[in-house]
Design an enzyme around this catalytic site. Structure first.
Site, PDB file in Angstrom:
ATOM      1  N   ASP A 224       0.405  -0.697  -0.361  1.00 57.22           N
ATOM      2  CA  ASP A 224       0.352  -0.178   0.264  1.00 57.22           C
ATOM      3  C   ASP A 224       0.843   1.772   0.204  1.00 57.22           C
ATOM      4  OD1 ASP A 224      -1.581   1.734   0.102  1.00 57.22           O
ATOM      5  OD2 ASP A 224      -3.368   0.750   1.705  1.00 57.22           O
TER       6      ASP A 224
HETATM    7  C1  BGC Z   1      -5.068   3.605   0.064  1.00 57.60           C
HETATM    8  C2  BGC Z   1      -4.836   2.388  -0.860  1.00 57.60           C
HETATM    9  C3  BGC Z   1      -4.905   3.332  -2.914  1.00 57.60           C
HETATM   10  C4  BGC Z   1      -3.296   3.956  -2.442  1.00 57.60           C
HETATM   11  C5  BGC Z   1      -3.484   4.923  -3.655  1.00 57.60           C
HETATM   12  C6  BGC Z   1      -3.299   4.260  -0.058  1.00 57.60           C
HETATM   13  O1  BGC Z   1      -3.478   5.094   0.586  1.00 57.60           O
HETATM   14  O2  BGC Z   1      -5.216   2.704   1.005  1.00 57.60           O
HETATM   15  O3  BGC Z   1      -6.561   1.827  -1.196  1.00 57.60           O
HETATM   16  O4  BGC Z   1      -4.895   2.740  -3.487  1.00 57.60           O
HETATM   17  O5  BGC Z   1      -3.285   4.947  -1.320  1.00 57.60           O
HETATM   18  O6  BGC Z   1      -3.215   5.819  -3.941  1.00 57.60           O
END
Ligand code: BGC
Length: 746
Positions: A224
């Protein structure tokens, strides 16, 4: 070029850099060799392709968000959605869409519940697999997230989530497992949090042993955004790609670790290989942008967004006021009728291509109706506004019926923080109560991503839960209100009466968020409310229709089976009302007798069917071992206990009018392992071991066995001397050995 050849040409530095993104949305490409870059983008219920201007994304269709999609209970719909999303990715040059998000809704407070599907893993996993199939059919990859046990937002980058093995296996992992096994997403996204002490992004047990080893995942694992703490440890654990890129620390750590021998180059090569495989896969599957013009594509997808929204909204209550008449007069109340809330905040926030406004759609749908409007509250102040409420009451009283648009404003729920309570703003509650007092035909239309308390349930005529239903929210709401669409959504989560009733209530820390223990174990959502018999506001699986369904019969193809065999269950139902409608048949399994605490019942299969008035349908469901099993943490395996199981079928977890019983036998009885610490009861209860024990006790001079037996049951074998038995340590060891040789029960 073959991957092994590319690998042999890459320097250590290049390998390390390949395992970290080039920037926020692209993989890196080495200097020396041409490797296609992969473009990734959020996800999940629409495409958020950043334009380069901070905070700006290209417009795309905003479909209903996860909690609404969960309420569709319809994998076909999710697959259709996936295909549309895949097309939009193709139109905008995106190779991997960052979704679906399948974390279980442990608490209604999780700020990101609106992105997740359900409190039940069978439902969440089935829908996720369908979404993945749809997107990937278009030659676009997906990223199954957030792996794993990421069920709250506060402190999400550091929280240590303590979950026992059984709870993980039964509740928090199966949605991922189903999606991986059934649909092979191109990528999986490792969550921010720690799981039992180890960051998910460094968790070998999770990323390698379980995901690849047990489930057979063949794709790439990315972090993530910002979930990496120790990059070299991540490589060793199987975290192939760190996201976002742009920071040199990760590659430097990898290089240093390989150079000083704490990280093997083979482990690094494995990760590089998977990055290269993803790049090659994306290039090989890439399809050109759809032939349609963007206008045609987005018009078609707007219509799809509306169809999906109509399938997702849940009619919670209806005394007959709905559907509304298209003549006479109607008071429309609430700022949400003019400024609808149709999606949640954070990384999933889409820049929609269009927006259907409820008030306008109501006027369009019923041109003969006299529609008056009163705002009732503002979006900037949560305190009841007496002047606005009085005006709304007057408008409502003067009309034949009133529809109030209420729910959670943006500031109440979002990625990045959790709610601290389950209430809608006081301004909305006071408005509903006042209007319902003045107008007996009052309908409440809710927009929210997660359950809310409804202190006015009894006072209003009807409640439509429209969740955060995307850019076509307004037209879908109007279609349901006037009955051109028949509601068919079913709750994918329980609506408790109050927050304190939720099983995680005492263990959902939002003030000291660094540690959370899932002490309620497997008793999440309806698994808890049903077992504990806690009354709820609306149960899991609940959802009304403008027609009625009758559950006629349930049959199983056998009455007895082993856990290696598959049971087929057939359920027949009929549309007994006067209009066409869709019903979701839900199949739950109840273990009649268990040696461990198990939920009262668990959803094991479901299917929705469209039925004309008077039409009957029979749906069949295969049930195999996992439908009857629990996860035995000591044996590290799924176990079925010999005995009778009830198969319950119906239209909600609270209404299962059909029931069939089957007896399931484990195909391979697992011998019980005796030690000195095993309770005497274990030996006492089976004839063969009981005989061994009796013989031992008699030889050891213990008389009056029939009198003492009850007392002995709860004693470990090592304490038999307390009942007058005289023996040596060797003789006790011998007893344990004989019991182990004799035992055949599981
Ligand atoms: C979120 C993800 C997301 C990623 C990219 C993160 O903060 O938890 O779900 O895909 O950011 O934006």
């Amino acid at each position: 070029m073959e991957i092994s050849e590319i690998l042999s040409k890459l320097t250590l530095e290049e390998k390390a850099r390949l395992c970290t993104g080039a920037d926020a949305w692209h993989t890196a490409c080495p200097q020396s060799i041409s490797v296609p870059q992969v473009t990734v983008s959020d996800g999940p219920h629409g495409l958020r392709r950043e334009t380069g201007v901070p905070g700006e994304s290209a417009s795309a269709t905003c479909f209903p968000s996860g909690s609404a999609l969960g309420a569709s209970w319809d994998p076909n719909l999710l697959e259709e959605l996936g295909e549309a999303l895949g097309e939009e990715c193709r139109a905008q040059g995106v190779d991997v869409l960052l979704g679906p998000a399948v974390n279980i809704k442990r608490s209604p407070l999780c700020g990101r519940n609106f992105e997740y599907y359900a409190e039940d893993p069978c439902l969440a996993g089935t829908l996720a697999a369908a979404y993945i199939r749809g997107v990937q059919k278009q030659g676009v990859g997906t990223s199954l997230k957030h792996f794993a046990a990421n069920n709250k937002e506060t402190g999400r980058l550091t929280t240590d989530t303590a979950v026992d093995a059984r709870t993980l296996r039964e509740l928090y992992l199966p949605a991922f497992e189903t999606a991986v096994k059934e649909a092979q997403p191109w990528t999986v996204m490792a969550a921010y949090n720690r799981l039992n002490g180890t960051y998910c992004a460094e968790n070998k047990r999770l990323l390698t042993d379980l995901l690849r080893g047990e489930w057979g995942f063949q794709g790439l694992v990315m972090s993530d955004w910002g979930a990496v703490s120790d990059r070299d440890r991540g490589i060793a654990a199987g975290l192939d790609l760190e996201m976002p890129g742009g920071c040199a620390i990760g590659p430097q750590k990898i290089i240093r670790a390989v150079q000083n021998g704490t990280l093997s180059e083979e482990a690094l090569d494995r990760c590089v290989t998977r990055v290269l495989e993803l790049a090659q896969k994306a290039a090989a599957h890439k399809k050109p942008a759809p032939a349609k013009t963007p206008e045609a594509l987005y018009a078609q997808h707007h219509a799809l967004a509306r169809k999906i929204a109509e399938h997702c909204m849940v009619l919670l209550k209806n005394d007959g006021t709905l559907p509304l008449r298209k003549t006479g007069s109607l008071a429309v109340i609430g700022e949400f009728a003019k400024t609808p809330r149709c999606q949640g905040g954070g990384s999933s926030h889409i820049h929609p291509t269009a927006l259907d406004v409820p008030l306008e759609e109501i006027r369009k749908a019923a041109p003969q109706l006299t529609v008056s409007y009163s705002e009732g509250y503002t979006l900037t102040d949560d305190r009841p506004d007496e002047v606005r409420i009085a005006a709304a009451v007057q408008t409502a009283a003067a009309a034949d019926a009133a529809v109030i648009f209420a729910g959670l404003p943006d500031a109440y729920e979002s990625e990045g923080f959790d709610r601290s309570h389950m209430r809608i703003p006081e301004s909305h509650n006071a408005l509903i109560q006042a209007v319902a007092h003045a107008q007996k035909n009052t309908v409440v239309v809710l927009s929210n991503g997660s359950p809310v308390e409804m202190p006015w349930t009894e006072q209003v005529s009807a409640i439509l839960e429209s969740y955060l239903c995307g850019q076509a929210t307004g037209s879908a709401q109007a279609a349901i209100l006037f009955g051109s669409a028949n509601p068919c959504g079913k709750l994918a989560e329980t609506f408790p009466r109050k927050l304190q009733d939720n099983p995680s209530y005492l263990n959902f820390p939002i003030t000291s968020p660094d540690f959370v223990a899932y002490r309620e174990s497997v008793f999440v959502g309806y698994r808890y409310y049903d077992t504990k018999q806690v009354p709820v506001c609306f149960p899991f699986g609940h959802g009304l229709s403008y027609t009625t369904f009758s559950y006629l019969s349930i049959e199983t193809d056998r009455a007895e089976l082993t856990d290696r065999e598959t049971l087929t269950v057939r359920v027949t139902l009929k549309n007994t009302g006067s209009r066409a409608g869709r019903e979701t048949v839900q199949l739950y399994v109840h273990d009649m007798e268990s040696s461990i605490p198990r939920p009262e019942k668990e959803l094991r299969a479901f299917r929705s069917v469209e039925l004309q008035p008077g039409e009957e349908a029979t749906v069949s469901f295969p049930l195999s071992k996992r439908a009857f099993a629990y996860y035995d943490a000591a044996a590290q395996d799924w176990t079925v206990e010999d005995g009778v199981f009830q198969i319950l079928a119906g239209g909600s977890s609270a209404e299962t009018p059909l029931c069939a019983s089957v007896t399931v036998h484990p195909a391979e009885p697992r011998p019980h392992i005796f030690t000195r610490h095993t309770l005497t009861a274990e030996a006492w209860d089976k004839p063969a071991t009981c005989a061994v024990l009796k013989e031992f006790l008699t030889k050891a001079g213990c008389d009056n066995l029939h009198v003492q037996a009850d007392w002995m049951r709860d004693m470990p074998l090592r304490n038999l001397f307390m009942f007058g038995a005289v023996y040596t340590q060797e003789e006790l060891d011998q007893l344990v050995e004989t019991l182990n040789r004799t035992t055949t029960f599981c």
